[in-house]
Design an enzyme around this catalytic site. Sequence first.
Site, PDB file in Angstrom:
ATOM      1  N   HIS A  81      -9.675   0.430   4.407  1.00  0.00           N
ATOM      2  CA  HIS A  81      -8.432   0.663   5.136  1.00  0.00           C
ATOM      3  C   HIS A  81      -8.681   1.584   6.331  1.00  0.00           C
ATOM      4  O   HIS A  81      -9.561   2.441   6.303  1.00  0.00           O
ATOM      5  CB  HIS A  81      -7.382   1.287   4.207  1.00  0.00           C
ATOM      6  N   GLY A  83       0.977   4.052  15.310  1.00  0.00           N
ATOM      7  CA  GLY A  83       1.115   5.411  15.818  1.00  0.00           C
ATOM      8  C   GLY A  83       0.742   5.588  17.266  1.00  0.00           C
ATOM      9  O   GLY A  83       0.509   6.709  17.728  1.00  0.00           O
ATOM     10  N   GLU A 143      -5.680  -5.407  10.101  1.00  0.00           N
ATOM     11  CA  GLU A 143      -4.727  -4.367  10.494  1.00  0.00           C
ATOM     12  C   GLU A 143      -4.742  -4.202  12.010  1.00  0.00           C
ATOM     13  O   GLU A 143      -5.808  -3.945  12.581  1.00  0.00           O
ATOM     14  CB  GLU A 143      -5.124  -3.008   9.912  1.00  0.00           C
ATOM     15  N   GLU A 158      -7.269   4.105   7.437  1.00  0.00           N
ATOM     16  CA  GLU A 158      -7.197   5.546   7.167  1.00  0.00           C
ATOM     17  C   GLU A 158      -8.463   6.033   6.469  1.00  0.00           C
ATOM     18  O   GLU A 158      -8.887   7.185   6.673  1.00  0.00           O
ATOM     19  CB  GLU A 158      -5.940   5.844   6.348  1.00  0.00           C
ATOM     20  N   ASN A 205       0.851  -1.187   0.000  1.00  0.00           N
ATOM     21  CA  ASN A 205       0.000   0.000   0.000  1.00  0.00           C
ATOM     22  C   ASN A 205       0.888   1.239   0.000  1.00  0.00           C
ATOM     23  O   ASN A 205       1.448   1.620   1.026  1.00  0.00           O
ATOM     24  CB  ASN A 205      -0.907  -0.013   1.238  1.00  0.00           C
ATOM     25  N   SER A 259       6.159  -2.992  11.670  1.00  0.00           N
ATOM     26  CA  SER A 259       5.877  -4.410  11.848  1.00  0.00           C
ATOM     27  C   SER A 259       6.428  -5.262  10.714  1.00  0.00           C
ATOM     28  O   SER A 259       7.125  -6.226  10.942  1.00  0.00           O
ATOM     29  CB  SER A 259       4.370  -4.627  11.974  1.00  0.00           C
ATOM     30  N   LYS A 281      -0.003   4.258  -0.452  1.00  0.00           N
ATOM     31  CA  LYS A 281      -0.705   5.404   0.141  1.00  0.00           C
ATOM     32  C   LYS A 281      -0.493   6.663  -0.712  1.00  0.00           C
ATOM     33  O   LYS A 281      -0.397   6.567  -1.928  1.00  0.00           O
ATOM     34  CB  LYS A 281      -0.276   5.584   1.600  1.00  0.00           C
TER      35      LYS A 281
END
Length: 232
Positions: A92, A168, A162, A94, A10, A195, A12
């Site tokens: 996702h 964060g 996820e 986000e 991804n 990760s 982004k």
Amino acid sequence: MSGKFFVGGNWKMNGDKKSLGELIQTMNGGKVDSNVVCGAPSIYLDFVRSKLDSKFGVAAQNCYKVPKGAFTGEISPAMIKDCGVNWVILGHSERRHVFGENDELIGQKTAHALENGLGVIACIGEKLDEREGGITEKVVFAQTKVIADNVKDWSKVVLAYEPVWAIGTGKTASPQQSATQCHLCNISVAEDQRSVTGATCKELASQKDVDGFLVGGASLKPEFIDIINAKA
């Protein structure tokens, strides 16, 4: 999806033609032993599909729930397919938590994407407050159910967990947590750059319930080839 280890990258809202072109050149020259799909920014879908070797799939990072209309800033599955792209990432974290997409909308998008022949990488996962509040199963079940209710053919779907609670927040998802958190998933995912990296990918891939990765920042680096071949 079943069979080979699955790796999604991804990208982004990152990259330009120069940097993505360099990454694509590295990828095209690498040996690949997994099913690999790269999620490119929509403005570069045509560019990436035209440059990336056919052994790699390409995904849009989002789409809308109808074919066309007055929906400024959105793209449809038909437009994605017109660029030669056959996948889309939906749900996702986000999109859920930055842009406010709810389960119902993600289900509708999933249905429309599948009806139009796209493969779907559908993302699920709980936030830190939900995890600490003891409602992980409730949240993940609800997210999964609305996707499952709109799927007729699971061969076109990859369900990606996820650990949103570890992104964060200063928390870290261990390989064991990444592998066992969502036993309903086609793939279990440790998603953020901390990760899944070239250094951690082999340990993560060795977990018995991990069938693939959805990789964030590390998918923009040359080490992405190492991640792709982590199971080899």
